[in-house]
Design an enzyme around this catalytic site. Sequence first.
Site: not given
Length: 551
Positions: A69, A289, A504, A508, A513
């Site tokens: 990605s 995406d 949280r 990935t 974060r």
Amino acid sequence: MAAQLPLDDIARLADLHPKPGHIRFQYGTAGFRTLGSVLDSVLFRVGVLAGLRSKKLDGKTIGVMVTASHNPEPDNGVKLVDPRGEMLEASWEAHATSLANAASTEDFLQAVDAVVKNAKIDLSKPAKVIYARDTRPSGPSLVASLEDGLKAIGAETRDAGVTTTPILHYLVRAINTKGTSAEYGDDSEDGYFKKLSGAFKQLVSGKPALPPLVVDCANGVGANAVEKIVPYLGDSLTFIPHNTATATPGALNNACGADYVKTTQKLPPSLANELKSGERGCSFDGDADRLMYFYIDARNQFRMLDGDKIAALVAGFIVELVKNAGLEEKIRVGIVQTAYANGSSTKYLADRLPVRCVPTGVKHLHHAAEHFNIGVYFEANGHGTVLFSPETQGTLASYEPSTPAQSTALKHLRNLVQLINQTVGDALSDLLLVETVLAHKSYSGVEWDSLYVDLPNRLVKVLVADVRAFQTEDAERRLVSPRGLQGKIDALVKRYEGGRSFVRPSGTEDVVRVYAEAVMKSQADELAFRVAGLVYDETGGDPATRPKEFL
Ligand code: NG1
Ligand code: ZN
């Protein structure tokens, strides 16, 4: 006798793809994702797993996408696509993780056997798998490893070549719905481009053409898709593609693309002289995406139009069409967001529509959106789509309008069903959707942007000893552990006007974060860094080595 696993074939080929010793792999929100150079064994094993998943689903075609990605070029990754084009069912993520971490070939055979038993797989069923990759240099060799895994399990395969993630999702759904009443389209790239462009041309027919659109392709596979759709669109829309250097080493996602725009809140430097005051552009990410829009305002300032702004634009348009079609009693439109949605967007939308907040990760948004008749979901980072429930599609197909205005609105809704890639977020389909709304409303970036004013915000990462110590509740908006930390965050947030902050663990990356927003930019920054400081101190970080920016 029940069919058996081809153990000899699996063992022989598995030996060619040994697992590196000290790495633990995890199938997370983005599948497996790490340095491409250590993924050989994972790809082989995913091949075997994809075959098993297909057998489990009675020979339906499963998709495998090789991509990382928006990550930098040395990274790569892989994720599975379920038969309707959605993400792999959550209960299989654990199977993927267990196969990927088997230490030896022997352990791997045992892990495969355990999956077969655990998931009650009938091995006599066929296995069908379609796969694709993005433009990363590590792609071809990883695909070769994947092919070995597919061979080992005896799958029938189709290579979709180098294409975007959403096109692969489209192909999976098109293959599995072929010849049924839910037929999704022809199972080819041509079928995809025809479907999208056909719907778009109908939607904008009679509207004045919009000025050409600058598209930042992130030097990734989206460049191919943009180039290919041009002849299908004819003069209905003109692109000015940039960052199309898919073969230049190191260029992918480098100082360009949707993630760059969202995280830096800046125009990619390569576009600096391309956009004049009033002009709009957009950025894809590396597998196309995600989509971010932007424009240059009257004072020559860069203005970002992110996933939240796209959701507001699109949802408003759909609600209006539903109303104009006379269907507002029958069709309920709802929005799904995550905690990262800008507080202003949530307020704007909640005043008009039902809004749900879910944990980060596309699968959560997608599933929540399925509960509405029309569910609009977007992550702030630009990943999103719109889902029309099967009943709603039925309603739209059979409804008899009673006025010309109703008939027009109905026709537009039917075309939106075709235009929107309902399997997953799709930069190209979303782009055409945004352009449709802009054309209908005669909006430039300015009018779109003025739907609401974003609250200034800041996202920072904190490296901590153990990310697993962080657990959340309330759609990740509150911490339950480490204990006591949420109370301290609450006390801090109260001191900032319009303050909101949450912490949280990333799904990935090996980081925590911290997000914060407030009415002033300096306050949002300060709040983010203060909360990051709390996180750092609470979790065994030595105050003496505390990063200076954490105040
Ligand atoms: P994590 O690393 O769990 O924050 C990131 C994005 C998600 C989602 C996934 C999958 C942010 C803050 N997080 O997840 O929204 O897109 O990657 O790619 O943007
Ligand atoms: Zn992506």
